[in-house]
Motif scaffolding. Structure first.
Motif, PDB file in Angstrom:
ATOM      1  N   HIS A  79      18.390  -1.371  -1.920  1.00  0.00           N
ATOM      2  CA  HIS A  79      18.992  -1.691  -0.625  1.00  0.00           C
ATOM      3  C   HIS A  79      18.660  -0.579   0.371  1.00  0.00           C
ATOM      4  O   HIS A  79      18.871   0.587   0.098  1.00  0.00           O
ATOM      5  CB  HIS A  79      20.501  -1.833  -0.774  1.00  0.00           C
ATOM      6  CG  HIS A  79      21.169  -2.205   0.509  1.00  0.00           C
ATOM      7  ND1 HIS A  79      20.879  -3.365   1.165  1.00  0.00           N
ATOM      8  CD2 HIS A  79      22.088  -1.572   1.253  1.00  0.00           C
ATOM      9  CE1 HIS A  79      21.597  -3.425   2.271  1.00  0.00           C
ATOM     10  NE2 HIS A  79      22.344  -2.353   2.352  1.00  0.00           N
TER      11      HIS A  79
ATOM     12  N   CYS B 200      14.933  -8.962  -2.003  1.00  0.00           N
ATOM     13  CA  CYS B 200      16.236  -9.331  -2.555  1.00  0.00           C
ATOM     14  C   CYS B 200      17.319  -8.368  -2.072  1.00  0.00           C
ATOM     15  O   CYS B 200      18.412  -8.796  -1.698  1.00  0.00           O
ATOM     16  CB  CYS B 200      16.145  -9.306  -4.073  1.00  0.00           C
ATOM     17  SG  CYS B 200      17.585  -9.952  -4.887  1.00  0.00           S
ATOM     18  N   ASP B 201      17.028  -7.087  -2.061  1.00  0.00           N
ATOM     19  CA  ASP B 201      18.058  -6.098  -1.737  1.00  0.00           C
ATOM     20  C   ASP B 201      18.061  -5.689  -0.274  1.00  0.00           C
ATOM     21  O   ASP B 201      19.051  -5.164   0.215  1.00  0.00           O
ATOM     22  CB  ASP B 201      17.837  -4.831  -2.581  1.00  0.00           C
ATOM     23  CG  ASP B 201      17.932  -5.122  -4.046  1.00  0.00           C
ATOM     24  OD1 ASP B 201      18.412  -6.217  -4.380  1.00  0.00           O
ATOM     25  OD2 ASP B 201      17.540  -4.280  -4.847  1.00  0.00           O
TER      26      ASP B 201
ATOM     27  N   GLU C 275      27.709 -10.858  -0.828  1.00  0.00           N
ATOM     28  CA  GLU C 275      27.018 -10.025   0.140  1.00  0.00           C
ATOM     29  C   GLU C 275      27.806  -9.928   1.435  1.00  0.00           C
ATOM     30  O   GLU C 275      27.935  -8.843   2.021  1.00  0.00           O
ATOM     31  CB  GLU C 275      25.625 -10.592   0.406  1.00  0.00           C
ATOM     32  CG  GLU C 275      24.775  -9.642   1.219  1.00  0.00           C
ATOM     33  CD  GLU C 275      23.482 -10.274   1.708  1.00  0.00           C
ATOM     34  OE1 GLU C 275      22.899 -11.082   0.980  1.00  0.00           O
ATOM     35  OE2 GLU C 275      23.082  -9.953   2.830  1.00  0.00           O
TER      36      GLU C 275
ATOM     37  N   THR D 280      14.321  -2.288 -10.142  1.00  0.00           N
ATOM     38  CA  THR D 280      15.012  -2.941  -9.043  1.00  0.00           C
ATOM     39  C   THR D 280      16.185  -3.803  -9.477  1.00  0.00           C
ATOM     40  O   THR D 280      16.901  -4.320  -8.635  1.00  0.00           O
ATOM     41  CB  THR D 280      14.061  -3.858  -8.276  1.00  0.00           C
ATOM     42  OG1 THR D 280      13.499  -4.782  -9.193  1.00  0.00           O
ATOM     43  CG2 THR D 280      12.972  -3.071  -7.618  1.00  0.00           C
TER      44      THR D 280
ATOM     45  N   LEU E 268      25.152  -5.438  -3.007  1.00  0.00           N
ATOM     46  CA  LEU E 268      24.009  -4.606  -2.620  1.00  0.00           C
ATOM     47  C   LEU E 268      24.381  -3.127  -2.645  1.00  0.00           C
ATOM     48  O   LEU E 268      23.545  -2.277  -2.917  1.00  0.00           O
ATOM     49  CB  LEU E 268      23.518  -4.995  -1.227  1.00  0.00           C
ATOM     50  CG  LEU E 268      22.931  -6.400  -1.100  1.00  0.00           C
ATOM     51  CD1 LEU E 268      22.480  -6.654   0.323  1.00  0.00           C
ATOM     52  CD2 LEU E 268      21.775  -6.614  -2.043  1.00  0.00           C
TER      53      LEU E 268
ATOM     54  N   ILE F 221      21.935  -6.383  -8.824  1.00  0.00           N
ATOM     55  CA  ILE F 221      20.845  -6.002  -7.925  1.00  0.00           C
ATOM     56  C   ILE F 221      21.367  -4.932  -6.965  1.00  0.00           C
ATOM     57  O   ILE F 221      22.485  -4.461  -7.102  1.00  0.00           O
ATOM     58  CB  ILE F 221      20.321  -7.218  -7.143  1.00  0.00           C
ATOM     59  CG1 ILE F 221      21.442  -7.836  -6.320  1.00  0.00           C
ATOM     60  CG2 ILE F 221      19.722  -8.239  -8.065  1.00  0.00           C
ATOM     61  CD1 ILE F 221      20.965  -8.773  -5.264  1.00  0.00           C
ATOM     62  N   GLY F 222      20.568  -4.593  -6.030  1.00  0.00           N
ATOM     63  CA  GLY F 222      21.020  -3.653  -5.001  1.00  0.00           C
ATOM     64  C   GLY F 222      20.394  -2.281  -5.113  1.00  0.00           C
ATOM     65  O   GLY F 222      20.672  -1.407  -4.302  1.00  0.00           O
TER      66      GLY F 222
END
Lengths: 161, 372, 398
Positions: C50, C396-397, A115, C27, A134, C46-47
């Motif tokens: 965002h 999380c994002d 990240e 997600t 992300l 993930i992401g």
């Protein structure tokens, strides 16, 4: 009772550049080259036993600090046994924002480092899989940098149909 | 050649009552299944689950403000399914993709042919047997036909060119195979007790309340209902279409009317299973402690022919009420339990139900030997 | 290996699970490598949700961050409000001056939100295991809990309730009575749910011995919250670093043993019960008094004041346009979110806008272990494991 940050400084005289507390929270500033070694020591030493890597993030001090200390990587550690917390900070310069990955010490640092790379462009040397997390692969730039142009357009991606 | 046809034609007046009877029975069952159960069970399921879950359930669709307890949703469903795009994914095997829903739904319909929904009645000198095909292999026919419908699901899974469908298809194949073996064996005890495979014989034998299958074959009953649930592919055995895992399993890539056919097949199977359960274990059309003769005598004031008609109506009603009761129970189970995992279903089938079914056969045999 | 097996050419199947899949809620994406139904490898991506939370925060004033925090863990939105407010207050050095009533109310809403979160999580897990009825029982319990929260701040999902230095509004009339009524029902639903599932053989088969993890691994991955407690580590920020009034309350921290999905389920069930007790205790001790700090530079004066007093009006104006003036410094405040340690790391360089507003998302750390946990399990095991990890896309994002 000697403060925790002072004790860490005594434990790691070569690695710790400065130590102190702000708003009641202990912190140490660690030399960039010594970060993995220092972390391992903090995790394993009987008096420290910081077994949790709670948080890892970066801060961009553009315009607030010198060019060669633009980014600061901030780790928050916690010890389950001693119930104490420490903030470990590492400064890296704008020209080569990189430092060693601590994934060998805590595997949980994996996504946190990804990240920080994704959003700040900090390179973690030795990370097993340093790619965006992300954002998507085609994204250009690192958006949390203070000089990221907010109104910039990103390339369109997706299947052509 | 021509003479033979002429001879056959000449026999028409003589066969006419039988033909009429046959057509009437087929029409009746077909209407019950396709006209009443297939569309209405969707509504029943919605309302029943709503009742269990403290909700109101379907209540929005209306014609000029009349909602009819949500019954109109059945109509809107039908319109929606008829007008939806019939989607076939790229790379799918088109002929098989078309064929699969038919293979699934047709056997579900014809399996009901051997289930008696009433006894034998003499109407105006014509003997009527309330079963479409009174086969001497009876229940075996149900199994045989039901296993054909498995092909529908497996082919659907294969033909869709989708990994989720494929996994669903494989799961159907494995699950049906395992449970058909076990299901056949659970019923062996029933055949031994009644000494016949013919379902009308079994129905007649259950005129005595204490000769109902559930009393003679309690273990067989429990095993059979478990297998039947598995054959029906509904929760807790809905692993082939487990929507949380496989999106929708083997019919992921189906839409419109073809999807509706799978949906219908599921409901029809539920009716068939309930029918078999009632016919084999719950006395079929019989009313506890009431014999056929007794009922005829009760309606004696109507005259012998109309008394028979009255008895027939009562019996048929009793049968369908029992079937409805079972459908309700199956739905209750479906809305209460979570689903198994693939390997757990297999283990249950092969390691628990199959050995227990064999034990059941052995015990039944031993008891019969002792009693005789 | 027999001969026919060696000659058979097989290759693992690659299956893309999500983000558009019923179990992944849009997600997250699992890239599965399958041998039949067995998982050889699972890559988690993930992401998909965002929303540039941090960048947004840096653009607005300190007060304008609150609505963004609602959208982190949206199942227990008000906890994020509280955590952020605590961090800013600490940075301002006014945490001692917050009125006691505000602190109590913050504790109450935090625990109500925790209940709602666990209700949703456990309910959704059973839904995905096929038990739709149990799901709806807990959804109803959650709705009742949300009724309570709605009566406080007028919204069900996104609260935007807490302010730096206080709260936006006081508890409504008759709140304690409302809570009492709702808790009677909630306890009933809790018992029904417990009866339906805890001893249900199918449920046990699906949950037990699935998704377990060792203590060392859990700690190394950075597990916190119910997921960590289920492996037997007694770590709860409410106990170790007490904030609000948790040190004055009597509640237990449930811990499990093996960390499998069933343990996580039991821990969450027990936490619901404990949260109800906490709320009842808080309501019993709830002091009277103001709900906002008496410092116009931090918390806007009342509207009546603003309209009659020039000093107040200037404060209102400056607070709104420039933002609260937070002195330079940095702070990390850990709180116990529904999913685990949720910490706000704030950096101020002085002025009305945050220089950095970082949140430590608990499920971010836990989700990265997903691949490790499900390796060697069946596809079907992903469902309960993933549900019990309780990934919240918003958190999380970010």
């Amino acid at each position: 009772m000697v403060e925790l940050s002072e004790r860490i400084k005594r434990l790691l005289p070569d690695a710790v550049l400065s130590a102190g507390s702000s708003l009641g929270q202990q912190y140490v500033v660690v030399r960039r080259e010594a970060v993995v070694e220092a972390m391992r020591k903090l995790r394993d030493d009987e008096t420290m036993l910081f077994n949790f890597m709670m948080d890892l993030t970066a801060v961009d001090y553009l315009g607030k600090r010198a060019h060669d200390a633009r980014y600061e990587i901030v780790y928050h550690l916690y010890s389950l046994k001693h119930h104490h917390r420490i903030r470990v900070k590492v400064s890296v310069g704008a020209d080569d924002p990189s430092l060693d990955s601590i994934v060998p010490v805590w595997k949980g640092a994996d996504w946190f480092e990804r990240e920080a790379w994704d959003l700040y462009g900090i390179t973690f040397k030795g990370h097993p899989n340093l790619k965006r997390i992300l954002l998507y692969e085609e994204f250009v730039g690192h958006p949390l940098r203070k000089d990221y142009p907010i109104k910039k357009r990103q390339p369109l991606i997706g299947p052509e149909n | 050649m021509g003479n033979v046809i002429m001879a056959d034609l000449a026999r028409i007046p003589e066969l006419l009552p039988s033909i009429i009877e046959m057509v009437a029975k087929v029409v009746f069952i077909f209407t019950m299944n396709m006209g009443v159960f297939a569309p209405l069970l969707g509504w029943v399921e919605r309302k029943q689950s709503a009742l269990m879950q403290d909700r109101i359930g379907a209540n929005r669709a209306d014609i000029l403000g009349i909602t009819a307890f949500g019954l109109l949703h059945t109509l809107t469903d039908a319109i929606k399914l008829l007008t939806k795009e019939d989607f076939i994914p790229r790379g799918a095997d088109k002929p098989l993709h078309y064929l699969a829903p038919f293979i699934a739904v047709v056997p579900a319909l014809i399996a009901f042919a051997v289930i008696p929904f009433g006894g034998q009645y003499v109407l105006w000198g014509h003997k009527t047997n309330l079963v479409i095909a009174d086969l001497d292999v009876g229940i075996l026919f149900v199994f045989a036909v039901a296993s054909i419908s498995t092909y529908g699901s497996v082919i659907a899974g294969w033909a869709s060119n989708n990994n989720w469908s494929l996994l669903g298809g494989i799961r159907v194949g494995a699950q049906m195979l395992s449970y058909e073996v076990a299901m056949g064996l659970t019923l062996v005890g029933v055949f031994m007790v009644y000494g016949s495979l013919r379902m009308t014989d079994i129905g007649v034998a259950q005129e005595n309340f204490f000769h109902w299958g559930i009393f003679l074959q309690p273990l067989g009953f429990i095993l059979f209902i478990t297998c039947a649930l598995a054959e029906n592919k509904r929760t807790p055995f809905d692993i082939p279409e487990a929507e949380a895992e496989l999106v929708a399993g083997y019919f992921t890539e189906y839409s419109g009317l073809k999807f509706a056919m799978f949906w219908m097949a599921e409901f029809l199977e539920m009716v068939t299973i309930s029918g078999v359960l009632v016919a084999l274990f719950f006395g079929g059309w019989q009313i506890p402690f009431v014999t056929h003769e007794g009922l005829v005598k009760f309606f004696g004031f109507l005259g012998s022919n109309f008394a028979q008609v009255a008895v027939m109506v009562v019996h048929v009603t009793v049968f369908w009420v029992k079937v409805l009761g079972w459908i309700f129970l199956l739905m209750l189970i479906r809305w209460t339990l979570p689903r198994f995992r693939y390997d757990q279903v297999m283990e249950l089938g092969w390691k628990i139900i199959l050995p227990l079914a064999l034990v059941n056969i052995f015990i039944t045999g031993a008891v019969m030997l002792m009693v005789m | 290996m027999s001969e026919y097996q060696m000659d058979l050419h097989t290759e693992p199947m690659i299956l893309n699970m999500g983000p558009s899949h019923p179990a992944t809620h849009g997600t997250v994406r699992f890239l599965l490598k399958l041998d039949g139904e067995k998982i050889l490898n699972c890559d988690t991506e993930i992401g998909y949700l965002h929303r540039a939370f941090e960048k947004h925060c840096e653009a607005g004033t300190w007060t304008q961050v609150f609505p963004y925090t609602d959208r982190l863990n949206y199942n227990s939105a008000v906890q994020n409000n509280v955590a952020y407010a605590l961090a800013v207050e600490k940075l301002l050095g006014v945490e001692e001056k917050i009125p006691a009533r505000a602190t109590y109310i913050r504790t109450i809403v935090c625990e109500l939100a925790r209940m709602a979160d666990h209700f949703t999580n456990l309910g959704a897990a059973t839904l995905e295991l096929g038990a739709l009825t149990a799901f709806l029982y807990f959804v109803e319990a959650r709705e009742l809990t949300w009724d309570l929260l709605e009566s406080i701040y007028g919204a069900r999902l996104t609260s935007n309730y807490v302010r730096v230095g206080g709260l936006s509004s006081d508890l409504p009339e008759g709140f304690a009575e409302h809570v009492r009524k709702v808790f009677i029902k909630n306890r009933e639903f809790w018992r029904e749910f417990d009866k339906l599932l805890t001893k249900n053989r199918i449920f046990l088969d699906r949950m037990r011995d699935v998704g377990g993890i060792s203590q060392e691994d859990a700690i190394a991955w950075g597990f916190t919250g119910p997921c960590l407690r289920s492996v037997g580590v007694e770590f709860d920020v409410r106990k170790t670093d007490p904030y609000l009034i948790y040190d004055q309350l009597d509640f237990d921290v449930p811990v499990g043993t093996t960390g499998d999905n069933f343990d996580k389920y039991l821990v969450r069930m027990e936490e619901i019960d404990q949260s109800m007790k906490i709320v009842e205790q808080c309501l019993g001790k709830l002091p009277k008094g103001p709900i906002n700090i008496n410092d116009a530079a931090v918390r806007n004066p009342s509207k009546a004041d603003v309209k009659t007093n020039i000093q107040s009006m200037i404060h209102h104006f400056k607070n709104t346009i420039e933002g609260i003036n937070v002195p330079a410094g940095e702070i990390y405040v850990p709180t116990e979110g529904s999913n685990g340690e949720m910490g706000f790391y704030l950096v101020s360089v002085g002025g009305g806008k945050p220089w950095k507003c970082r949140v430590r998302p608990p499920c971010f750390a836990i989700t990265q272990a997903m691949g490790d946990i499900v390796k060697g399990a069946f596809i079907a095991d992903i469902i309960p494991t993933f549900d019990m990890i309780n990934l919240i896309g918003g958190e999380c994002d970010r």
